[in-house]
Design a protein around this motif. Structure first.
Motif, mmCIF file in Angstrom:
data_model
loop_
_atom_site.group_PDB
_atom_site.id
_atom_site.type_symbol
_atom_site.label_atom_id
_atom_site.label_comp_id
_atom_site.label_asym_id
_atom_site.label_seq_id
_atom_site.Cartn_x
_atom_site.Cartn_y
_atom_site.Cartn_z
ATOM 1 N N ALA A 136 -2.208 12.189 -1.798
ATOM 2 C CA ALA A 136 -0.803 12.350 -1.435
ATOM 3 C C ALA A 136 -0.045 13.169 -2.474
ATOM 4 O O ALA A 136 0.898 13.880 -2.140
ATOM 5 C CB ALA A 136 -0.147 10.982 -1.279
ATOM 6 N N THR A 137 -0.481 13.114 -3.728
ATOM 7 C CA THR A 137 0.268 13.812 -4.775
ATOM 8 C C THR A 137 0.031 15.318 -4.759
ATOM 9 O O THR A 137 0.654 16.030 -5.535
ATOM 10 C CB THR A 137 -0.124 13.299 -6.174
ATOM 11 N N ASN A 191 6.234 12.852 4.647
ATOM 12 C CA ASN A 191 5.595 12.145 5.751
ATOM 13 C C ASN A 191 4.126 11.900 5.418
ATOM 14 O O ASN A 191 3.367 12.835 5.186
ATOM 15 C CB ASN A 191 5.720 13.002 7.014
ATOM 16 N N LEU A 192 3.731 10.636 5.397
ATOM 17 C CA LEU A 192 2.360 10.297 5.026
ATOM 18 C C LEU A 192 1.528 9.856 6.226
ATOM 19 O O LEU A 192 0.391 9.417 6.062
ATOM 20 C CB LEU A 192 2.373 9.168 3.984
ATOM 21 N N ASP A 216 -3.400 7.946 8.657
ATOM 22 C CA ASP A 216 -4.213 7.925 9.878
ATOM 23 C C ASP A 216 -5.647 8.330 9.573
ATOM 24 O O ASP A 216 -6.591 7.651 9.968
ATOM 25 C CB ASP A 216 -3.620 8.886 10.914
ATOM 26 N N THR A 217 -5.805 9.448 8.857
ATOM 27 C CA THR A 217 -7.155 9.929 8.555
ATOM 28 C C THR A 217 -7.956 8.874 7.820
ATOM 29 O O THR A 217 -9.148 8.685 8.089
ATOM 30 C CB THR A 217 -7.066 11.178 7.652
ATOM 31 N N LEU A 218 -7.305 8.183 6.883
ATOM 32 C CA LEU A 218 -8.029 7.216 6.069
ATOM 33 C C LEU A 218 -8.108 5.841 6.739
ATOM 34 O O LEU A 218 -8.624 4.891 6.153
ATOM 35 C CB LEU A 218 -7.371 7.082 4.692
ATOM 36 N N GLY A 219 -7.581 5.741 7.972
ATOM 37 C CA GLY A 219 -7.660 4.460 8.673
ATOM 38 C C GLY A 219 -6.789 3.387 8.052
ATOM 39 O O GLY A 219 -7.105 2.205 8.103
ATOM 40 N N VAL A 228 0.834 -1.197 0.000
ATOM 41 C CA VAL A 228 0.000 0.000 0.000
ATOM 42 C C VAL A 228 0.874 1.255 0.000
ATOM 43 O O VAL A 228 0.690 2.162 -0.813
ATOM 44 C CB VAL A 228 -0.933 -0.014 1.236
ATOM 45 N N GLU A 229 1.849 1.271 0.899
ATOM 46 C CA GLU A 229 2.679 2.466 0.987
ATOM 47 C C GLU A 229 3.505 2.676 -0.280
ATOM 48 O O GLU A 229 3.617 3.802 -0.781
ATOM 49 C CB GLU A 229 3.614 2.381 2.202
ATOM 50 N N GLN A 230 4.060 1.596 -0.825
ATOM 51 C CA GLN A 230 4.831 1.731 -2.079
ATOM 52 C C GLN A 230 3.937 2.236 -3.206
ATOM 53 O O GLN A 230 4.356 3.070 -4.014
ATOM 54 C CB GLN A 230 5.444 0.385 -2.467
ATOM 55 N N ASN A 231 2.708 1.750 -3.248
ATOM 56 C CA ASN A 231 1.775 2.216 -4.269
ATOM 57 C C ASN A 231 1.578 3.723 -4.170
ATOM 58 O O ASN A 231 1.539 4.419 -5.182
ATOM 59 C CB ASN A 231 0.424 1.508 -4.116
ATOM 60 N N VAL A 232 1.429 4.209 -2.937
ATOM 61 C CA VAL A 232 1.209 5.645 -2.762
ATOM 62 C C VAL A 232 2.477 6.416 -3.128
ATOM 63 O O VAL A 232 2.440 7.388 -3.879
ATOM 64 C CB VAL A 232 0.777 5.944 -1.314
ATOM 65 N N ARG A 233 3.622 5.951 -2.628
ATOM 66 C CA ARG A 233 4.862 6.710 -2.863
ATOM 67 C C ARG A 233 5.271 6.720 -4.330
ATOM 68 O O ARG A 233 5.801 7.715 -4.822
ATOM 69 C CB ARG A 233 5.997 6.140 -2.013
#
Ligand SMILES: Nc1ncnc2c1ncn2[C@@H]1O[C@H](COP(=O)(O)OP(=O)(O)OP(=O)(O)O)[C@@H](O)[C@H]1O
Ligand SMILES: [Mg+2]
Lengths: 246, 275
Positions: free
Chosen positions: A148-149, A112-113, A118-121, A96-101
């Motif tokens: 994030a972008t 910093n994400l 956190d907001t999106l659970g 998930v994190e790699q997908n976002v980054r």
């Protein structure tokens, strides 16, 4: 809160978009479709299934260049666009994190994400692979990637389709939370009138194929006033203005 | 997965037992392979005893030759040379074949034009390519490796063309919207989707390549396993021929177990869901 970025709005002026089917039959999907979305505004494209909503978004995303007409995307701040597709479209082989980054421009790669996750659970899901997520969580991850972008404009194509109503409602609230933290010009496609009334500043009502604008419906009320009572009033006045539209 | 509860163990031994059964589960396939190979050796030894002949040595004789060749270093010299050629031909064939295959798979008109060429190259016998390569480019290492690669490339092209046809355009569109760079697209979007096809091409590739390398060595090189086998063929030394063959098969098995399988497990880790 003030909208971010300069003042050029999203302006769409598509004269015609025609598909040629494999049998040589041509289908006109869009005809004389023109509308504007103001800076920092959340607009919904509302129209019946198959009328050409996804086609419109694909043109605006630059994925389909075979059409006549023009459009202009908001400029200023970043020229980036972000999209939440009809399917989550996460890379299954990345977490998930790699997908976002991966979706971030080089300058933001290490940002910093924590707050967004956190907001999106999603805080405890960052290292999971998409196959390990439920559809609702995958759609949240797709939202996280889009926000994030820090885009200049955000396109959403029925981001809550095929979810049960309670999950969809939770996600709509989450979407509003992250959007309000940084109001980006946004255009969301939906065929769910209630959803459009709850989320948007303005609803662009499309006709049956070939899609063109039937009219606009402005929802001037701040979102936190839109309780069930107010929503049914809004629904009634929408039906008065657009009697034929479901 | 956990073994079914046996019922008569003291409380508190649960972790111990489950870790033991985990170890046993990991060892069982290895053990099965070992027993199976041992069975084959016994059968071979029995047959060699029943029909004693210089042309059919038993496992003991072959083992002795193997030890002798290993002791004087010849075995490793020739194994190393052949392995190097296999590796070089493999890399060349995979890279060239993948690039051509992906291009053909994503451009329909190019595919239609070059398809007949592909059929032609698929059907040229390996021996013809090798002989021509030696005639045109001389008896050198580059001609040898090139000839092997050319034999393998059409197969890789066919497999990778299938892979390119199966690419999901929605990932490419996502990458376009979020402006992935060209290298990122290859690394994070293209290669992971092609991975099963790369694995399939590799598997059939290595097996085919090392067999062709032996022929190449036999025809035009003065060292390597293929050359040794040719040498011992002229001396009618079957034990040595078998010793070299078995040694190389063993090397390929070890590569499969220690390199190919771990890489594949790593590349497909995202497919496994925790139970
Ligand atoms: N690649 C294509 N080739 C031919 N026709 C197409 C193609 N894509 C879309 N169409 C046609 O264009 C029309 C509009 O399709 P589009 O996907 O934009 O609808 P939509 O409004 O997004 O519908 P839904 O709400 O069901 O997602 C449809 O009638 C469809 O048949
Ligand atoms: Mg659609």
């Amino acid at each position: 809160m003030q909208p971010v970025g300069a003042v050029v709005p999203l302006r769409v002026d598509i004269a015609e978009k025609t598909f040629k089917s494999a049998q040589g039959v041509s289908i006109t999907a869009l005809q004389d479709l023109s509308f504007e979305v103001r800076q920092g505004e959340f607009a919904c494209l509302l129209g019946p299934s198959g009328c050409g909503k996804t086609t419109t978004l694909r043109i605006l995303l630059g994925l389909d260049k075979d059409f006549s007409g023009s459009f202009q995307l908001p400029e200023g701040g970043s020229n980036r666009i972000a999209a939440v597709f009809q399917e989550p479209t996460l890379l299954p082989w990345r977490t998930v994190e790699q997908n976002v980054r991966l979706a971030l421009p080089k300058s933001l790669r290490t940002k910093n994400l924590d707050g967004l996750f956190d907001t999106l659970g999603l805080a405890s899901m960052r290292s999971l692979y998409p196959a390990e997520l439920s559809l609702g969580l995958a759609r949240r991850a797709a939202l996280a990637r889009a926000f994030a972008t820090e885009p200049a404009v955000l396109f959403l194509d029925e981001p809550f389709a095929s979810l049960d109503e309670r999950t969809a409602e939770r996600l709509r609230h989450l979407l509003l939370t992250v959007w309000s933290a940084r109001p980006t010009t946004a255009l969301m496609v939906t065929h769910n009138l209630r959803e459009a009334l709850m989320l948007s500043d303005r609803i662009i009502v499309l006709a049956q194929r070939p899609a063109h604008v039937l009219g606009m419906f402005d929802v001037r009320l701040p979102r936190h006033y839109r309780n069930p009572q107010v929503m049914s009033d809004l629904l009634r006045s929408f039906h008065q203005k657009f009697p034929g539209v479901a | 997965m956990t073994a079914p509860d046996t019922g008569d163990r003291p409380p508190g031994a649960a972790a111990d037992i489950s870790s033991q059964s985990g170890l046993a589960a990991a060892l069982t396939p290895v053990l099965t392979v070992a027993v199976s190979l041992l069975g084959l050796c016994l059968l071979w030894g029995f047959a060699a005893n029943a029909w004693p002949s210089r042309a059919f040595p038993g496992p003991g004789q072959v083992g002795q030759v193997l030890l002798a060749e290993a002791a004087n270093g010849d075995l490793f010299y020739h194994l190393g040379a052949t392995l190097g050629r296999v590796a070089a031909a493999y890399v060349v064939a995979m890279v060239v074949g993948s690039v051509i295959g992906v291009l053909l798979g994503s451009h329909r008109s190019a595919d239609r034009f070059f398809s007949p060429w592909l059929v032609l190259f698929l059907n040229i016998p390996a021996l013809v390519v090798i002989v021509l390569a030696y005639i045109w480019f001389g008896l050198n290492e580059a001609a040898a490796i090139g000839a092997v690669a050319v034999n393998k490339i059409p197969n890789v092209v066919v497999t990778m063309r299938e892979g390119a046809r199966a690419l999901d355009p929605s990932y490419a569109e996502m990458a376009a919207v979020y402006r992935f760079g060209p290298l990122e697209r290859i690394r994070h979007v293209l290669l992971p989707q092609l991975q099963p096809y790369l694995a399939a091409a590799s598997r059939s590739g290595i097996a085919l390549i090392w067999k062709i390398v032996l022929v190449v060595e036999l025809l035009g090189r003065s060292y390597g396993v293929g050359f040794q086998i040719y040498l011992y063929f002229q001396l009618f030394d079957v034990a040595a021929i078998l010793a070299y063959t078995l040694a190389f098969v063993a090397v390929m098995l070890v590569i499969e177990l220690l390199l190919v399988q771990p890489i594949e497990r790593y590349a497909t880790r995202w497919r496994r869901r925790p139970a």
